[in-house]
Design a protein around this motif. Structure first.
Motif, short mmCIF file in Angstrom:
data_model
loop_
_atom_site.label_atom_id
_atom_site.label_comp_id
_atom_site.label_asym_id
_atom_site.label_seq_id
_atom_site.Cartn_x
_atom_site.Cartn_y
_atom_site.Cartn_z
N ALA A 241 -102.50 -28.57 46.11
CA ALA A 241 -102.11 -30.20 45.65
C ALA A 241 -100.64 -30.62 46.33
O ALA A 241 -100.60 -31.55 47.00
N ARG A 242 -99.70 -29.76 46.14
CA ARG A 242 -98.41 -30.22 46.59
C ARG A 242 -98.26 -30.07 47.93
O ARG A 242 -97.86 -31.10 48.43
N VAL A 243 -98.86 -29.35 48.68
CA VAL A 243 -98.69 -29.11 50.12
C VAL A 243 -99.49 -30.24 50.78
O VAL A 243 -99.04 -31.00 51.60
N ARG A 244 -100.57 -30.72 50.03
CA ARG A 244 -101.56 -31.95 50.71
C ARG A 244 -100.67 -33.04 50.53
O ARG A 244 -100.94 -33.86 51.36
N ALA A 245 -99.98 -33.11 49.38
CA ALA A 245 -99.20 -34.49 48.98
C ALA A 245 -98.09 -34.63 50.18
O ALA A 245 -97.77 -35.73 50.32
N THR A 246 -97.43 -33.60 50.62
CA THR A 246 -96.49 -33.79 51.67
C THR A 246 -96.96 -33.85 52.97
O THR A 246 -96.31 -34.50 53.90
N LEU A 247 -98.13 -33.41 53.47
CA LEU A 247 -98.63 -33.54 54.65
C LEU A 247 -99.71 -34.56 54.84
O LEU A 247 -100.79 -34.44 54.94
N THR A 248 -99.14 -35.71 54.78
CA THR A 248 -99.82 -37.03 54.42
C THR A 248 -100.68 -37.35 55.71
O THR A 248 -101.70 -37.77 55.70
N ALA A 249 -100.47 -36.95 56.86
CA ALA A 249 -100.87 -37.06 58.44
C ALA A 249 -101.90 -36.33 58.59
O ALA A 249 -102.53 -36.30 59.72
N CYS A 250 -102.23 -35.27 57.69
CA CYS A 250 -103.00 -34.32 57.99
C CYS A 250 -104.29 -34.31 57.16
O CYS A 250 -104.06 -34.41 55.85
N GLU A 251 -105.42 -34.06 57.68
CA GLU A 251 -106.70 -33.91 56.79
C GLU A 251 -106.76 -32.58 56.47
O GLU A 251 -106.76 -31.55 57.20
N PHE A 252 -107.40 -32.35 55.28
CA PHE A 252 -107.70 -30.93 54.75
C PHE A 252 -109.23 -30.86 54.52
O PHE A 252 -109.96 -31.74 54.02
N ALA A 253 -109.93 -29.82 55.17
CA ALA A 253 -111.14 -29.48 54.87
C ALA A 253 -111.33 -28.20 54.27
O ALA A 253 -110.90 -27.08 54.73
N VAL A 254 -111.71 -28.23 52.93
CA VAL A 254 -112.07 -27.08 52.12
C VAL A 254 -113.30 -26.55 52.66
O VAL A 254 -114.45 -27.23 52.35
N VAL A 255 -113.63 -25.36 53.07
CA VAL A 255 -114.93 -24.78 53.53
C VAL A 255 -115.55 -23.76 52.23
O VAL A 255 -114.75 -22.69 52.46
#
Ligand SMILES: [Zn+2]
Ligand SMILES: [Zn+2]
Length: 267
Positions: A241-255
């Motif tokens: 959650a925390r790292v996703r909130a800081t990397l706002t320009a990056c999409e995350f895909a959980v596989v």
């Protein structure tokens, strides 16, 4: 489009991914039977006939079990370092078209620049890869890179540097330490191995790695190789959650375990 990429399958039951550029169609690992690989490729509108090469990270069955079945597709070249090739070849009923590379060396294959780097994992000579295509400053075909990083117990400095200048990063988020500890199916020794320095990255270790490198180049991060028993969607959500909130320009895909992804197109 510079590259297209999809995960065909991920997890301890098998791992394979497909990278397509203007001049090459390659698999990263082939941890499924050829029949299953063919079905996964067909679902992505591709086929084994069109695959040029496989790049192997290491010899574990969930990454290399499909090589024996590629006997019927002898045009497919198999890239690996000598130690990995030797370990895989020992279990084959045919001689694969091995293309050896030295871990750490950079080489070209068609329009790909390939770089392998060593990772700490309990295999002969496990590696991660960075694949690049295009050229710096070229407006038509700009340089684009993808880093592939699964099966490692921890992330040394060389690994951190390799994932920085990439648009796409595939990294494992193998287990949640609490769920691993509570697991009743695995003997203590196996749990020690998974959680050890030459095992697999936990959610926490993977999120720390991403938070520390936090590259502005990243457009998409795949979290892969999730354990079916020792991880959960909730645990991943919490840990990242925390790292996703800081990397706002990056999409995350959980596989999720056993899952694949649609194609991602990188301009
Ligand atoms: Zn492995
Ligand atoms: Zn694995």
């Amino acid at each position: 489009m510079a590259m297209r990429f999809c995960i065909l399958g991920s997890g301890s039951a098998g791992n394979a991914a497909l990278l397509v550029t203007g001049g090459a169609r390659v698999l990263v690992d082939a941890g499924f039977s050829a029949k299953k690989l063919a079905a996964l490729l067909a679902a992505a509108g591709e086929s084994l006939e069109k695959i040029d090469a496989v790049f192997l990270t290491h010899e574990h069955g969930d990454h290399a079990a499909g090589i024996d079945g590629l006997k019927k597709f002898p045009h497919i070249r198999v890239f690996a370092n000598a130690a990995t090739a030797r370990a895989v070849q020992a279990g084959l009923s045919w001689r694969a078209d091995w293309q050896f590379f030295e871990t750490g060396a950079r080489f070209r294959y068609r329009d790909l620049e390939v770089e392998s780097f060593s990772v700490p994992h309990d295999a002969q000579e496990p590696v991660g890869f960075r694949f690049s295509t295009g050229h710096d400053g070229d407006l038509i075909a700009p340089r684009r890179s993808l880093a592939f990083l699964t099966d490692l117990g921890h992330a040394p400095q060389n690994v951190r540097e390799r994932i920085r200048e990439c648009e796409v990063v595939v990294v494992e988020a193998n287990h949640c330490p609490e769920l691993l500890k509570a697991d009743m199916k695995r003997p203590w020794s196996t749990k020690q191995r998974i959680g050890g320095r030459h095992g697999h990255l936990s959610n926490h270790a993977a999120s720390e790695l991403l938070a520390e490198v936090a590259s502005p180049h990243w457009r998409r991060v795949y979290l892969t190789h999730l354990s079916r028993d020792c991880n959960s969607a909730d645990a991943v959500d919490r840990a990242f959650a925390r790292v996703r909130a800081t990397l706002t320009a990056c999409e995350f895909a959980v596989v999720g375990p056993g899952e694949g992804t649609p194609f991602y197109e990188l301009e």
